[in-house]
Design a protein around this motif. Structure first.
Motif, PDB file in Angstrom:
ATOM      1  N   PRO A  93      32.055  48.046  42.105  1.00 15.12           N
ATOM      2  CA  PRO A  93      33.339  47.419  42.382  1.00 15.12           C
ATOM      3  C   PRO A  93      34.079  47.032  41.095  1.00 15.12           C
ATOM      4  O   PRO A  93      33.445  46.805  40.057  1.00 15.12           O
ATOM      5  N   ALA A  94      35.393  46.961  41.188  1.00 17.89           N
ATOM      6  CA  ALA A  94      36.172  46.499  40.044  1.00 17.89           C
ATOM      7  C   ALA A  94      35.826  45.039  39.772  1.00 17.89           C
ATOM      8  O   ALA A  94      35.475  44.291  40.682  1.00 17.89           O
ATOM      9  N   LYS A  95      35.896  44.639  38.497  1.00  9.79           N
ATOM     10  CA  LYS A  95      35.554  43.247  38.142  1.00  9.79           C
ATOM     11  C   LYS A  95      36.344  42.854  36.911  1.00  9.79           C
ATOM     12  O   LYS A  95      36.374  43.587  35.922  1.00  9.79           O
ATOM     13  N   GLY A  96      36.959  41.668  36.972  1.00 11.29           N
ATOM     14  CA  GLY A  96      37.673  41.175  35.798  1.00 11.29           C
ATOM     15  C   GLY A  96      38.608  40.032  36.172  1.00 11.29           C
ATOM     16  O   GLY A  96      38.919  39.812  37.347  1.00 11.29           O
ATOM     17  N   GLY A  97      39.049  39.308  35.168  1.00 11.68           N
ATOM     18  CA  GLY A  97      39.744  38.032  35.371  1.00 11.68           C
ATOM     19  C   GLY A  97      41.182  38.143  35.831  1.00 11.68           C
ATOM     20  O   GLY A  97      41.741  39.226  36.031  1.00 11.68           O
ATOM     21  N   VAL A  98      41.787  36.966  35.974  1.00 11.76           N
ATOM     22  CA  VAL A  98      43.198  36.823  36.343  1.00 11.76           C
ATOM     23  C   VAL A  98      43.847  35.910  35.307  1.00 11.76           C
ATOM     24  O   VAL A  98      43.325  34.834  35.008  1.00 11.76           O
TER      25      VAL A  98
ATOM     26  N   PRO B  36      37.738  39.058  41.224  1.00 13.78           N
ATOM     27  CA  PRO B  36      38.417  38.354  40.124  1.00 13.78           C
ATOM     28  C   PRO B  36      37.596  37.196  39.532  1.00 13.78           C
ATOM     29  O   PRO B  36      36.564  36.793  40.088  1.00 13.78           O
ATOM     30  N   ALA B  37      38.080  36.672  38.421  1.00 14.23           N
ATOM     31  CA  ALA B  37      37.405  35.579  37.691  1.00 14.23           C
ATOM     32  C   ALA B  37      38.470  34.925  36.805  1.00 14.23           C
ATOM     33  O   ALA B  37      39.599  35.404  36.729  1.00 14.23           O
ATOM     34  N   PRO B  38      38.133  33.851  36.090  1.00 15.27           N
ATOM     35  CA  PRO B  38      39.144  33.211  35.225  1.00 15.27           C
ATOM     36  C   PRO B  38      39.434  34.015  33.955  1.00 15.27           C
ATOM     37  O   PRO B  38      38.583  34.734  33.445  1.00 15.27           O
ATOM     38  N   ASP B  39      40.643  33.883  33.471  1.00 11.84           N
ATOM     39  CA  ASP B  39      41.032  34.411  32.156  1.00 11.84           C
ATOM     40  C   ASP B  39      42.010  33.376  31.591  1.00 11.84           C
ATOM     41  O   ASP B  39      41.918  32.182  31.942  1.00 11.84           O
TER      42      ASP B  39
END
Ligand SMILES: NC(=O)C1=CN([C@@H]2O[C@H](COP(=O)(O)OP(=O)(O)OC[C@H]3O[C@@H](n4cnc5c(N)ncnc54)[C@H](O)[C@@H]3O)[C@@H](O)[C@H]2O)C=CC1
Ligand SMILES: O=C(O)CCC(=O)C(=O)O
Length: 438
Positions: A90-95, A165-168
């Motif tokens: 799956p795609a993974k990365g912050g916002v 998503p996750a924090p950025d």
């Protein structure tokens, strides 16, 4: 020195003014990523057949995010979620919430997640999101409404097995709690695994808050060992004093290094004798700025790059190290806490000067590694101790660093190119094995 005065640039373009479209400093974030892929293509052997896969994001969603402001009016913000690649999972990365967010930036951040996740061998592709908004100009209530509306809009494509998503920049555990709650309301069940970086009381993981800074420290310390640089008394300059920069500064300081300069959006402070990151954080929380920190002197924003230091940690935004400042950097080692802080032309200049760079896609992978631990813990509803998490994180980061350093030595390339060789190979192997037909 400006780009037009730089001898390396003059050699390339002639000694006259460089038109702005040819000025390497004007490169856009996705162009930086594409150039990094170009550089690695000769090392991909037969897999180069599939390289176009890396150049095109799999899916881009642009959303309008309308909210009621506190004064009763309606404001519209533009938001994005880009899934660059899902070949390995799956795609993974912050916002990110920031006034300068653009589609090109989110595309690049998403692509760097693909490379980063493969670098530390996580079973993920790459994704990233953002909303163009200056959060400093909005109340908590407005930010909550923005987050909830944005989550609903991108709800079409996110999910614990689709895109997590996750924090950025300018988002945090509270933002993740709102995202988790909104997604859960929309699907009719509590879905903790839809985002990571949540508060611990909501299925978040111990150790996630410090994880990116800790990974910066672990890879930085390994690089220092390779370069024969002692940690005790090492002079560190840090740009960005948020989630990543503050934790990195604190952990380097704990291990005997000296934090000689800190720069954030409010200014730059310096002390040859060293700054105490705990006191700096306390001061920032109390006053809202890093400047006027007792025991420090304020220096100009641009002077930061010329500070006498051994290790430079850019931990703010993209495109900070350019041809305007790279030649003035005194550090022997740069550990990229931020994503995309160095433009390719500056990368080359620094390599020529003998400066070693631990690239973003390795140095800041600690955050997503503990995000992965969080996701696994949420699926099994079984939570690990902080000690266990830190031990596993240190092992993942340390082993990744050492094996990638070997690839660097083997090919005689920079560490960035070595990471791209390994990551792009992993992603394209998955692409080739999966094939193309529905
Ligand atoms: N939060 C995470 O877990 C991860 C973050 N990153 C990257 O690390 C970088 C920083 O992210 P966070 O620490 O999460 O963000 P944050 O929002 O917690 O902190 C950002 C910091 O950068 C400073 N800053 C902003 N604009 C600046 C400027 N023009 N000059 C100097 N300083 C400036 C801010 O004052 C703040 O101290 C970003 O590039 C992000 O993509 C990378 C991996 C994971
Ligand atoms: O924890 C995550 O999933 C991603 C963190 C992130 O956005 C990054 O590594 O740049």
């Amino acid at each position: 020195m400006t780009a037009t005065q730089d001898p390396a640039q003059q050699k390339k373009y002639g000694a006259h003014d460089i038109p702005s479209y040819l000025d390497p400093n004007n490169i856009g974030p996705y162009e930086i990523y594409l150039e990094q892929v170009e550089r690695v293509t000769p090392y991909l052997g037969k897999l180069a057949y599939w390289v176009e896969t890396l150049k095109r994001p799999k899916r881009i969603l642009v959303v309008d995010v309308p909210i009621h402001l506190d004064d009763g009016t309606v404001a519209h913000f533009e938001g994005y979620r880009v899934q660059h690649n899902t070949s390995r999972g799956p795609a993974k990365g912050g916002v990110r919430f920031h006034q300068d967010v653009t589609l090109s930036e989110v595309m690049a951040l998403s692509a760097w997640m693909t490379v980063k996740n493969a670098a530390v061998n996580l079973p993920y592709g790459g994704g990233k999101g953002g909303v163009r908004i200056d959060p400093r100009k909005h109340s908590t209530g407005e930010l909550e409404r923005l987050t909830r509306r944005y989550t609903t809009e991108i709800g079409l494509i996110i999910g614990p097995e689709k895109d997590i998503p996750a924090p950025d920049v300018n988002t945090n555990p509270q933002t993740m709690a709102w995202m988790m709650d909104t997604y859960s309301m929309n699907v009719g069940r509590t879905s903790t695994g839809v985002v990571t970086g949540k508060p611990v009381s909501l299925g978040g993981s111990l150790g996630r808050a410090d994880a990116t800074g800790r990974g910066v420290f672990v890879t930085g310390a390994e690089a220092m060992r390779k370069l024969g640089m002692p940690m005790e008394g090492a002079r560190i300059a840090i740009q960005g004093f948020g989630n990543v920069g503050e934790a990195a500064a604190r952990i380097f300081h704990q291990h005997g290094a000296k934090i000689v300069a800190i720069q954030d959006v409010t200014g730059t402070v310096y002390s040859a004798a060293g700054l105490d990151p705990h006191a700096a954080l306390e001061h920032l929380r109390r006053t809202g700025k890093i400047t006027d920190l007792p025991g420090s002197e304020e220096i100009g924003r641009d002077e930061f790059w010329s500070v006498d230091c051994d290790v430079l940690v850019p931990a703010a935004l993209e495109k900070q190290i350019t041809l305007e400042n790279a030649d003035r950097i005194k550090a022997r080692l740069i550990v990229e806490g931020a994503n995309g802080p160095t433009i390719p032309a500056a990368d080359d200049l620094l390599a020529e000067k003998g400066v070693t760079i631990v690239p973003d896609v390795l140095a800041n992978a600690g955050g997503v590694t503990v995000s992965y631990f969080e996701w696994v813990q949420d699926f099994s509803s079984f939570f690990w101790t902080e000690d266990e998490i830190n031990r596993r994180l240190d092992r993942v980061m340390g082993e990744a660093f050492l094996s990638l350093w070997e690839v660097k030595e083997q090919h005689g390339v920079t560490l960035r190119t070595a990471v791209y060789i390994v990551s792009c190979t992993r992603v394209l192997e998955a692409r080739a094995l999966r094939g193309l037909y529905p």
